[in-house]
Motif scaffolding. Sequence first.
Motif, short mmCIF file in Angstrom:
data_model
loop_
_atom_site.label_atom_id
_atom_site.label_comp_id
_atom_site.label_asym_id
_atom_site.label_seq_id
_atom_site.Cartn_x
_atom_site.Cartn_y
_atom_site.Cartn_z
N UNK A 236 0.87 -1.17 0.00
CA UNK A 236 0.00 0.00 0.00
C UNK A 236 0.91 1.22 0.00
N UNK B 113 1.76 5.36 -1.49
CA UNK B 113 1.17 6.61 -1.97
C UNK B 113 2.32 7.55 -2.33
N UNK C 295 2.95 11.47 -3.18
CA UNK C 295 2.37 12.82 -3.14
C UNK C 295 0.84 12.77 -3.11
N UNK C 296 0.33 11.92 -2.25
CA UNK C 296 -1.12 11.87 -2.03
C UNK C 296 -1.88 11.03 -3.03
N UNK D 61 7.67 -0.37 6.74
CA UNK D 61 7.15 0.95 6.37
C UNK D 61 8.28 1.64 5.62
N UNK E 208 9.62 5.29 3.56
CA UNK E 208 9.43 6.69 3.16
C UNK E 208 10.61 7.05 2.26
N UNK F 71 11.43 20.04 -6.40
CA UNK F 71 11.00 19.45 -5.12
C UNK F 71 10.78 17.95 -5.26
N UNK G 245 7.49 12.51 -2.96
CA UNK G 245 7.55 11.77 -1.70
C UNK G 245 6.64 10.54 -1.78
N UNK G 246 7.25 9.41 -1.53
CA UNK G 246 6.49 8.16 -1.58
C UNK G 246 6.61 7.47 -0.23
N UNK G 247 5.49 6.98 0.26
CA UNK G 247 5.53 6.21 1.51
C UNK G 247 4.52 5.09 1.42
N UNK G 248 4.74 4.08 2.22
CA UNK G 248 3.78 2.98 2.19
C UNK G 248 4.14 1.87 3.14
N UNK G 249 3.24 0.92 3.18
CA UNK G 249 3.35 -0.21 4.10
C UNK G 249 3.37 -1.52 3.32
#
Lengths: 411, 398
Positions: free
Chosen positions: B61, B63, B65-66, B371, B373, B383, B386-390
């Motif tokens: 899962x 995401x 930048x939203x 997790x 980031x 800029x 940014x990607x983050x997820x689990x």
Amino acid sequence: MRLKIKTSLLCLTVIGLLSFLACEDLLPPAPADNEVLDGQMEGLSATQTRLFLEGDEAFSEVFTPETGLGAYFVTSSCISCHSGDGKGHPSTTLTRFGKWENGQFDPLTHLGGGQLQNRAIAGFQAETIPVEANGIAKFTPPAVTGLGLLAAVPDATLLALSDPDDADGDGISGRVNYINPPDFFSQLKWHLPDDEGRYIGRFGKKAAAIDLLHQTVNAYKQDMGITSDFDMEDPINYAVSAQQTDLVADHEIPAATVQSVVFYLRTLKAPIRRNEQEMMVQLGEQLFKDIECSKCHLPTMTTGISDIEVLSEIQFHPYTDLLLHDMGAELNDNYTEGIAEAAEWRTPPLWGLGLSPDAQGGNYFLMHDGRATSIEEAILMHGGEAAKSRTNYSELSQTEKEAVLAFLESL
Amino acid sequence: MKPIVILFLWLVFSQWVIAQNADSLNTTNKDAVYQRPFIFEGQKGNLTAAVGGYLEANTNYFSTDGVSEGFSMEMRRFNIFLYSTIKERIKFLSELEFGHGTEEIELETALLDFELHPSLIFRAGIVLVPIGYFNQNHDSPKWEFIDRPLVSTNLIPSTYSDVGFGVHGTIPVQSLSFTYEAYVLNGLQDGVVANEENRTFLASGKNEERFGQDNNGSPAFATRLGLKKRKVGEIGLSAYLGNYNTFQKEGLTIDEKRTLFIGALDYNFSIKKLQCLGELAIIKADIPTDLGQNFGDSQWGLHTDLIYPVWKGTLFRWQNMTLNAAFRFEYLDYNVGDFEETGSNISDHLFAVMPGIGLRFSPNTLLRMNYRYQWDTDLLGNPPAKTAGFQFGFASYF
């Protein structure tokens, strides 16, 4: 007992971790719509959204020698030059050249003009500017947002705005550029050709592209060396051989791909303003009009009837009149396209100006070739028809100048 | 040629022909498919080969930048090992990988080891190229993280196997073990540049053709030197050098020879219960200037994993379980240098942190949660995205 405690602790740990996994706050938030240039227009249907996404994907496609890149090219994808759909960077600048002789401009197509392909795939040799060229200009790629609205302004509007002989005596004589249409050009009801069958151009630094299909086909060919159903010829380095092209069968992309990119460009949202309620910004907006910048950087335009409903009869604020203006000797690169004079440049839209650094590596690279590294520097480079506005700006107080700059950054 | 020499050659050749056909003379041609040693041994009740492998799957899962594609499940790998001791000191090993179901099928290893001496083993076939730590140590159940280290996949092109031959061995020196490996290989090929990544990307040079033919007739060379101290750790230095482009065809020169160098430092050691492992890689490539500045001639990156066992014990009657806390840090610079036009730094780099836990049922099987980031900065230095997820998944040898 001890086992039960450990089991409970471990279960709690797992539950805690699962809760942690469910936490949206740990994901990066979406930036505000007015902080980014990319994104689709509001109001598109599901089918139109699907088309938009197809175009977005094609816009981001990286071409390789195997998929048709080159053999001569400038860049390998649309997105490379329009990062985040914004302006380009000096490293992606296009070079155009031609030759003036007896008052006539020859784009030197027989020598690979008017655009230089300064890159080549392995085994090929990149083009260089031929010695015959005496007119050379560099073009920084523009932002591509809001183009659908600009494309939907009827020709009659542009003709009404033009004043080629400065009949009103305000020192500003904007005029349209007339361009010979390519074979694939398809006339709309509101297109108004001249007596020689040429059509009004509105895209590009010299307004040399009539519509977004014209612009896109040219970009695929001239920037990436990609042939399509609309144009089956690869760029050639005539200094090596007129026969030397890549070995990928033409067309390298189908018409559907080109059309999806055109749809994408048409439906990219217009830049959304920021801080428009701030006093300095509002003061700057008034001063922008007072010093007559808005005579060319026209704040408001209206589209005609369009096949895409969200583009139909819309009032919008691009800060351009899409006309050619004489910008003076300092901006004369001795290069031209269509009927434009070498010192004439199409008024660039100013919307999205404040977001330019986010696409240009944190800096401003403004004017047609990126020679201005700040908004103020760009203002002070205006000459010709814009010299009066430049003088007016120079005579403002420091606070007033800051207000004008704050307004421009809010666009 | 003198008659005596001809007679000698005839005698040698005829003996060789007789030896080669001794078995075939006793069978019909149609039964040749059953004339294989493992069948003979099988009929005698002797197993001559061992089968093993590993399996890994996970959820994602993420995401950026939203914007998220939502929740998905991924069958990453199903790898099958075959091993056989063909004869004392002759070993065979192979690894066949099924990636994402059957989307990617690749023969990662198929080699023979001829042990002349523990310090001198001749190896030939499809070998895992000894660059850094991860490439030869990539089995998923060994790692607390679901994603592989990016320095090991996006710079060092793991899993990188190639056809070739060479030697390896272990030389004990008091309490230390000195190891070496050195191979001649076909090498990475043209896709290193002008690829879909739009950057110098070594993994794109892993053309399938490398198992059949070198694209330029110029072998590459890879070596790793390691020093290990029991219960402390191991440090390794490795290097790869070769030409990657097709510079000649039909004997004619069509391009310059373009050299690729990979250097790596890897480390794996423990400080009390804390395990620290990772690798640092440097890449230098000779890039055609006409391709442009997207394709960097210099790259570097590193990752470090820290693993600490926070609990060991019995749970639900599973004995010797371990709960590991883990943290990964990684940084990659795909393009070291400055823009010609502005003199400003070419960015194209990423930075990521990755905390996670691994619940090991045994050293060979674990459940893990990660997790991540990650900050991706483009070529121009805009800029970062940014990607983050689990992720949640399992991996197990079998």
